[in-house]
Design a protein around this motif. Structure first.
Motif, PDB file in Angstrom:
ATOM      1  N   ILE A 283      38.064  17.990  40.036  1.00  0.00           N
ATOM      2  CA  ILE A 283      38.403  19.331  39.536  1.00  0.00           C
ATOM      3  C   ILE A 283      39.586  19.921  40.307  1.00  0.00           C
ATOM      4  O   ILE A 283      40.406  20.649  39.751  1.00  0.00           O
ATOM      5  CB  ILE A 283      37.169  20.263  39.608  1.00  0.00           C
TER       6      ILE A 283
ATOM      7  N   MET B  11      29.639  15.485  35.532  1.00  0.00           N
ATOM      8  CA  MET B  11      30.489  16.033  34.470  1.00  0.00           C
ATOM      9  C   MET B  11      31.906  16.203  35.010  1.00  0.00           C
ATOM     10  O   MET B  11      32.128  16.939  35.975  1.00  0.00           O
ATOM     11  CB  MET B  11      29.922  17.384  34.017  1.00  0.00           C
ATOM     12  N   ILE B  12      32.857  15.485  34.422  1.00  0.00           N
ATOM     13  CA  ILE B  12      34.254  15.520  34.866  1.00  0.00           C
ATOM     14  C   ILE B  12      35.173  15.453  33.641  1.00  0.00           C
ATOM     15  O   ILE B  12      34.716  15.132  32.547  1.00  0.00           O
ATOM     16  CB  ILE B  12      34.584  14.348  35.840  1.00  0.00           C
TER      17      ILE B  12
ATOM     18  N   MET C 202      36.980  23.249  32.176  1.00  0.00           N
ATOM     19  CA  MET C 202      35.840  22.660  32.893  1.00  0.00           C
ATOM     20  C   MET C 202      35.055  23.754  33.623  1.00  0.00           C
ATOM     21  O   MET C 202      33.826  23.818  33.535  1.00  0.00           O
ATOM     22  CB  MET C 202      36.322  21.612  33.905  1.00  0.00           C
TER      23      MET C 202
ATOM     24  N   PHE D 270      31.154  24.935  33.133  1.00  0.00           N
ATOM     25  CA  PHE D 270      30.146  24.978  34.205  1.00  0.00           C
ATOM     26  C   PHE D 270      29.431  26.333  34.195  1.00  0.00           C
ATOM     27  O   PHE D 270      28.204  26.405  34.304  1.00  0.00           O
ATOM     28  CB  PHE D 270      30.789  24.750  35.582  1.00  0.00           C
TER      29      PHE D 270
ATOM     30  N   TYR E  45      29.509  18.110  39.452  1.00  0.00           N
ATOM     31  CA  TYR E  45      30.914  17.789  39.170  1.00  0.00           C
ATOM     32  C   TYR E  45      31.556  17.366  40.488  1.00  0.00           C
ATOM     33  O   TYR E  45      31.097  17.753  41.570  1.00  0.00           O
ATOM     34  CB  TYR E  45      31.658  18.962  38.518  1.00  0.00           C
TER      35      TYR E  45
END
Length: 476
Positions: free
Chosen positions: A264, A397-398, A277, A281, A259
């Protein structure tokens, strides 16, 4: 049968006599009539769709039906369908009828999909809210005071509201994924060069990509399987063989997921999206996957580079709408000069004019090196850095969007604020990589939000497999 059923399960039900293509179509037509206020459809091809549904029912009974038999699909109003109007939701193309099929439409028809109609969108696919259409706003079916996202807002709203089984949208800087996030559906942008752009009205040719918008990953995989692959009309396409994506939806082994720390920790990210998020994770780590933060120091350059390059390409692409070749011609035009000026001034909307002017400016002699040339260099740096991350990890992954759906009119008069809504989606377009938004988030305000994954070039098979895994384990 509900809209969440997959194409495969729908075909089984039709073969077993539990439903029919005609019955499915009738249900969608009734839903469109009931939800007219959403303004998702610009035109419904009712009679044609009915004939196609009857024909497909016969084919399913005799075993000669194609892969997409029974699929009732609608297309964004920038995809050409022979002998049907296409306007890119712009007055400048009002009344224009396409002379040929786009490659994606040709491939849908060849596999017995039923094309239901054309969907409202931001004019020439320029916008993040579907407030830039010449034919009015599209409403978000989850909360009608909110935007559905854009530019494929009509497509996202139609799929979510059950007005069609699936839709085809286009994604130049997030126009499939962002509305998918705001309307709680799946939106897939394939690798640049995986799906033919032939017959897609161009906005920015080195960014535009066509992809499916669906209720589940399996349908997105099957539709991509049909529309992807080489095409003699698009020289930018890869000749790489198209896998059977719909049969490759199981992940193999544990995955390495990165990420972006800057995403984030971004000040503009809604705190609830951030905590969702972080929880995702942690859940992935507990299942044995590696999830690590990596630095991406170019976040603040994504949107500026994207808008310099796409407006430059738009300035060139939209020069053809001149009031002479086709489309709107001003009744007040008296000579060549006034034909150009008045036709374009009357035909284009405010946002399209803004982007044409910005693009023309960055391409002008004194500013080309300062803006366009520099943005191309920035694009290369972004592409190389993203690919560098993906050489060490399977996926990035965002969040898909920094927040949930805005109120209609909330940012329409602040173009820069509206452009920043694309901050997390434009990276995949600048790098030409496949990306998907999955409906995995629910905010305390009652609105959904998506989680986005980016994979390496031409790795849609892996991207769809991890997406299926996340939907099975993380949805609700």
């Amino acid at each position: 049968m509900g809209a969440a059923n997959t194409i495969i399960s729908l075909q089984s039900a039709i073969k077993e006599g539990l439903t029919s293509c005609v019955e499915q179509l009738d249900n969608y037509l009734a839903a469109i009539e009931k939800n007219k206020d959403l303004n998702a459809f610009l035109e419904v091809f009712e009679e044609e769709a009915l004939q196609q549904a009857k024909k497909t029912d016969r084919k399913l009974r005799d075993g000669s039906a194609g892969k997409l038999a029974g699929l009732v699909i609608a297309i964004k109003d920038n995809l050409c369908y022979k002998d049907h109007q296409v306007s890119a939701s712009s007055k400048i193309l009002n009344g224009f009828t396409s002379l040929y099929n786009s490659t994606v439409v040709e491939r849908l028809i060849a596999e017995d999909a039923i094309i239901l109609g054309r969907l409202n969108c931001d004019e020439f696919a320029m916008g993040s809210s579907n407030e830039n259409s010449a034919y009015g706003n599209v409403l978000n079916p989850i909360d009608k005071t909110k935007i559905p996202g854009g530019s494929s807002g009509g497509a996202a709203a139609a799929v979510k509201a059950g007005l069609c089984h699936a839709a085809l949208g286009t994604d130049t800087g997030g126009s499939i994924r962002q509305p998918a996030s705001l309307c709680d559906i799946v939106g897939l942008k394939p690798t640049y060069g995986r799906v033919s752009r032939h017959g897609c009205i161009a906005y920015a040719s080195s960014f535009d990509q066509i992809g499916p918008m669906t209720n589940n990953v399996e349908d997105a995989a099957l539709i991509l399987e049909v529309i992807a692959g080489p095409d003699e009309y698009d020289s930018t396409l890869s000749t790489k063989e198209v896998p059977e994506y719909s049969k490759l939806l199981e992940i193999k082994g544990k995955k390495r997921i990165a990420y972006l720390n800057e995403c984030i920790n971004s000040e503009g990210l809604d705190p609830e999206i951030r905590s969702t998020m972080e929880a995702s994770f942690e859940k992935l780590r507990k299942k044995g996957h590696t999830v690590e933060g990596v630095d991406f120091p170019f976040l603040d350059f994504l949107v500026p580079a994207y808008y310099v390059l796409t407006t430059a390409e738009a300035s060139s692409n939209l020069a053809r709408y001149d009031g002479i070749h086709y489309g709107h011609r001003s009744k007040e035009a008296t000579d060549l000069d006034s034909t150009y000026k008045k036709s374009r001034s009357e035909g284009f909307g405010k946002e399209v004019k803004r982007r044409i002017m910005l693009g023309t400016f960055v391409l002008s002699a004194g500013y080309y090196d300062a803006y366009y040339s520099k943005a191309q260099k920035v694009r290369r740096i972004i592409k190389e850095k993203t690919e560098d991350i993906l050489s060490a990890y399977d996926f990035i992954m965002i969040p898909t969007t920094p927040g949930t759906a805005l109120k209609i009119g909330e940012k329409i008069n602040d173009p820069v604020a509206m452009y920043l809504e694309d901050i997390f989606t434009v990276q995949a377009n600048l790098a030409g990589l496949p990306s998907i938004s999955l409906p995995l988030g629910q905010h305390s305000n009652g609105l959904p939000f998506g989680i986005q994954l980016i994979a390496g070039q031409m790795k849609e098979d892996a991207l769809l497999a991890i997406s299926e895994y996340l939907m099975a384990n993380f949805r609700n």
